[in-house]
Design a protein around this motif. Structure first.
Motif, PDB file in Angstrom:
ATOM      1  N   HIS A 263       0.847  -1.192   0.000  1.00 56.38           N
ATOM      2  CA  HIS A 263       0.000   0.000   0.000  1.00 56.38           C
ATOM      3  C   HIS A 263       0.883   1.242   0.000  1.00 56.38           C
ATOM      4  CE1 HIS A 263      -2.542   3.101   2.237  1.00 56.38           C
ATOM      5  NE2 HIS A 263      -3.085   2.986   1.036  1.00 56.38           N
ATOM      6  N   MET A 286      -1.693  -1.307  -4.070  1.00 55.19           N
ATOM      7  CA  MET A 286      -2.829  -0.496  -3.643  1.00 55.19           C
ATOM      8  C   MET A 286      -2.342   0.943  -3.486  1.00 55.19           C
ATOM      9  SD  MET A 286      -4.647  -2.977  -0.803  1.00 55.19           S
ATOM     10  CE  MET A 286      -6.070  -1.872  -0.621  1.00 55.19           C
ATOM     11  N   ASN A 402      -6.066   1.997  -7.811  1.00 51.68           N
ATOM     12  CA  ASN A 402      -6.083   3.296  -7.142  1.00 51.68           C
ATOM     13  C   ASN A 402      -7.518   3.768  -7.039  1.00 51.68           C
ATOM     14  OD1 ASN A 402      -3.157   3.266  -8.216  1.00 51.68           O
ATOM     15  ND2 ASN A 402      -3.199   5.153  -7.006  1.00 51.68           N
ATOM     16  N   GLY A 403      -7.764   4.707  -6.123  1.00 51.13           N
ATOM     17  CA  GLY A 403      -9.071   5.341  -6.037  1.00 51.13           C
ATOM     18  C   GLY A 403      -9.084   6.645  -6.816  1.00 51.13           C
ATOM     19  N   ASP A 406      -8.258   9.788  -4.620  1.00 56.09           N
ATOM     20  CA  ASP A 406      -6.988   9.757  -3.884  1.00 56.09           C
ATOM     21  C   ASP A 406      -6.241  11.060  -4.128  1.00 56.09           C
ATOM     22  OD1 ASP A 406      -4.470   9.243  -2.820  1.00 56.09           O
ATOM     23  OD2 ASP A 406      -4.414   7.185  -3.546  1.00 56.09           O
ATOM     24  N   LEU A 438     -13.318   6.276  -4.244  1.00 56.42           N
ATOM     25  CA  LEU A 438     -12.464   5.746  -3.182  1.00 56.42           C
ATOM     26  C   LEU A 438     -11.269   6.669  -2.953  1.00 56.42           C
ATOM     27  CD1 LEU A 438     -12.378   1.920  -4.010  1.00 56.42           C
ATOM     28  CD2 LEU A 438     -13.966   3.170  -2.538  1.00 56.42           C
ATOM     29  N   PHE A 442      -8.730   3.595   0.372  1.00 50.20           N
ATOM     30  CA  PHE A 442      -9.745   2.756  -0.276  1.00 50.20           C
ATOM     31  C   PHE A 442     -11.038   2.696   0.532  1.00 50.20           C
ATOM     32  CE2 PHE A 442      -5.810   1.677  -2.272  1.00 50.20           C
ATOM     33  CZ  PHE A 442      -6.144   1.518  -3.616  1.00 50.20           C
ATOM     34  N   ILE A 460     -12.117  -0.392   4.715  1.00 53.84           N
ATOM     35  CA  ILE A 460     -11.835  -0.631   3.294  1.00 53.84           C
ATOM     36  C   ILE A 460     -13.152  -1.010   2.621  1.00 53.84           C
ATOM     37  CG2 ILE A 460     -10.593  -2.037   1.596  1.00 53.84           C
ATOM     38  CD1 ILE A 460      -8.404  -2.468   3.545  1.00 53.84           C
ATOM     39  N   VAL A 464     -13.299  -3.739  -2.824  1.00 57.75           N
ATOM     40  CA  VAL A 464     -11.850  -3.821  -2.962  1.00 57.75           C
ATOM     41  C   VAL A 464     -11.338  -5.144  -2.400  1.00 57.75           C
ATOM     42  CG1 VAL A 464      -9.653  -2.782  -2.264  1.00 57.75           C
ATOM     43  CG2 VAL A 464     -11.582  -1.320  -2.901  1.00 57.75           C
TER      44      VAL A 464
END
Length: 476
Positions: A263, A286, A402-403, A406, A438, A442, A460, A464
């Motif tokens: 992550h 992630m 990825n979100g 983010d 997200l 996440f 989470i 996901v």
């Protein structure tokens, strides 16, 4: 990472330190008791409103013989047990001082409330404290016993650097052949659960994967929990040797189908490990960096500033200031980096509209923090890192997600980077996704702002967890 509304470097670390809580290195609690303090003892909670951020604070006041002692928690920042240097109480007036934070609280006790002012470095904020324990945040996904799988505490030595690593291995019951995943935390010293704001995302991932027939190792980072501290000059490359040692540990236990899940910075470390340890059979990223780190951090500066209410022009100004600082770091060839960088950042603070008029003490605190971070071997290695150098060598299966909200690792930019590098590697088994709504953790989010992390009960998003699980189980 460290995030402030004022101009500051954003270093990719994951534990936000908002103003006004600026340091955790404090002295032992001392205080003096005046008569009538008995109603004061116990827990007191209140919410500080700072630059549109709500910051819960919990004060613990105890009486020992003729002395009052106190400590402070900032739950949303993960800061607990901050000692208070001075506690005075007389005529229903309470005074609390934390010298190294340059912070104080002064208020009047009335029944079960204390109404007053919290002050730090020349800035004052109203604060009302209510007696009683704060309500624990809801984290419904945190696993609870009994567990329908094996849970083993493990430790091993990284033979390359000699440090000890401790963690937890969870494995399915009554199953001989199954994949095992090593989890890799993001930047900053994290525990094996990657705990942040009372969320335990790695524990949630491990629980879900193991229930579905996949083994998981999660480790305390160096200097956390059961893991030894290791070298003071460690970089991401050194952390990669810890993960490689974990892979070798699994091999020694007879496991063969071993993958890595990283992550944030962990998503950068995973390809470094896979490039040298051929026992790694697959990788999951992630919110891992897919582009050069300097480019990522400049975009991060812009995106975080925007999420905190800055205009495009203001956000671009902040990114431009950081670009100048990064260029200085990358090209520096002098003899005294810390001193010369201090002078550089002082000039940057004077030039920026939102920092040039800050009180001198607050400027000095920002400068000291940034010099400490930027002068570290970890940051200088990180800033010069180019993840595509390693991603473009990956032939093994890869899942990169990825979100789209983010603000720390921009989803579109970094997934595009993963795609380009994996195509360059002629990797025939990879999947990349930018997942809607997200954030960096996440979680299902409204804005993606770092301010939201602690306020969201979800650890989470379930989709996901299911995506990761099904992708691993489909690998041959």
């Amino acid at each position: 990472m460290r995030l402030k509304k004022t101009m500051t470097l954003l270093d990719h670390r994951k534990t936000p330190k908002y103003a006004p809580i600026l340091s955790l290195l404090l002295l032992f609690v001392t205080g003096f008791l005046c008569a009538g303090a008995q109603p004061l003892t116990g827990q007191w909670q209140g919410v500080l409103n700072v630059q549109k951020v709500q910051l819960p604070l919990v004060w613990y006041i105890q009486q020992k013989e003729e002395t009052l002692n106190a400590s402070l928690d900032s739950p949303s920042q993960g800061a607990k047990g901050i000692p208070v240097d001075t506690v005075r109480f007389a005529n229903n007036l309470l005074e609390l001082k934390i010298n190294l934070l340059k912070a104080s609280f002064s208020g009047r006790l009335e029944g079960d409330s204390i109404s007053g002012t919290f002050t730090q470095m020349g800035q004052s904020f109203p604060l009302v404290l209510k007696k009683g324990a704060p309500k624990a945040p809801e984290r419904p996904q945190t696993p609870k016993p009994p567990f329908n799988y094996n849970v083993d505490e493990i430790s091993f030595i990284n033979p390359k650097e000699g440090n000890t690593l401790a963690g937890t291995l969870t494995t399915p019951l009554n199953k001989k052949q199954f994949p095992v995943v090593v989890l890799i935390t993001g930047s900053g010293a994290q525990d094996r659960d990657e705990t942040i704001f009372d969320h335990k995302p790695f524990w949630v991932i491990a629980d879900h994967l193991t229930k579905n027939g996949i083994g998981v190792i999660r480790l305390d980072d160096r200097g956390v929990g059961g893991s030894s501290k290791g070298s003071e000059t460690a970089t991401s490359a050194d952390f990669a040797t810890d993960i490689s040692a974990a892979v070798d540990f699994l091999i020694s236990r007879g496991y063969k189908n071993i993958g890595l899940l990283g992550h944030s910075e962990g998503g950068m470390i995973a390809p470094i490990v896979a490039a040298t340890n051929k026992n790694v059979k697959f990788i999951i990223s992630m919110a891992g960096p897919g582009i050069a780190i300097e480019k990522l951090m400049l975009q991060q500066t812009f995106d975080v500033a925007k999420s905190m209410g800055a205009s495009d022009l203001e956000a671009a100004e902040k990114a431009g200031i950081n670009k100048g600082l990064y260029d200085f770091v990358k090209t520096y060839q002098g003899a005294n980096f810390e001193n010369d960088f201090r002078l550089k950042i002082e000039k940057a603070l004077e030039a920026a509209d939102d920092t040039k008029n800050l009180p001198p003490a607050q400027k000095q605190t920002i400068i000291n923090q940034q010099v400490k971070i930027i002068a570290s071997p970890w940051f200088r290695y990180f800033l010069n890192s180019n993840p595509p150098d390693y991603i473009s060598k990956l032939k093994i299966p890869v899942l990169a997600i990825n979100g789209d909200k983010d603000v720390q690792v921009n989803g579109e930019q970094n997934i595009a980077g993963w795609q380009a590098s994996l195509k360059k590697a002629r990797n025939k088994n990879f999947e990349t996704r930018v997942l809607p709504a997200l954030n960096h953790l996440f979680q299902e989010a409204k804005t993606g702002s770092v301010d939201e992390y602690a306020t969201i009960n979800q650890t989470i998003a379930p989709q996901v967890l299911e995506l990761i699980t099904q992708w691993i189980l489909k690998l041959k």
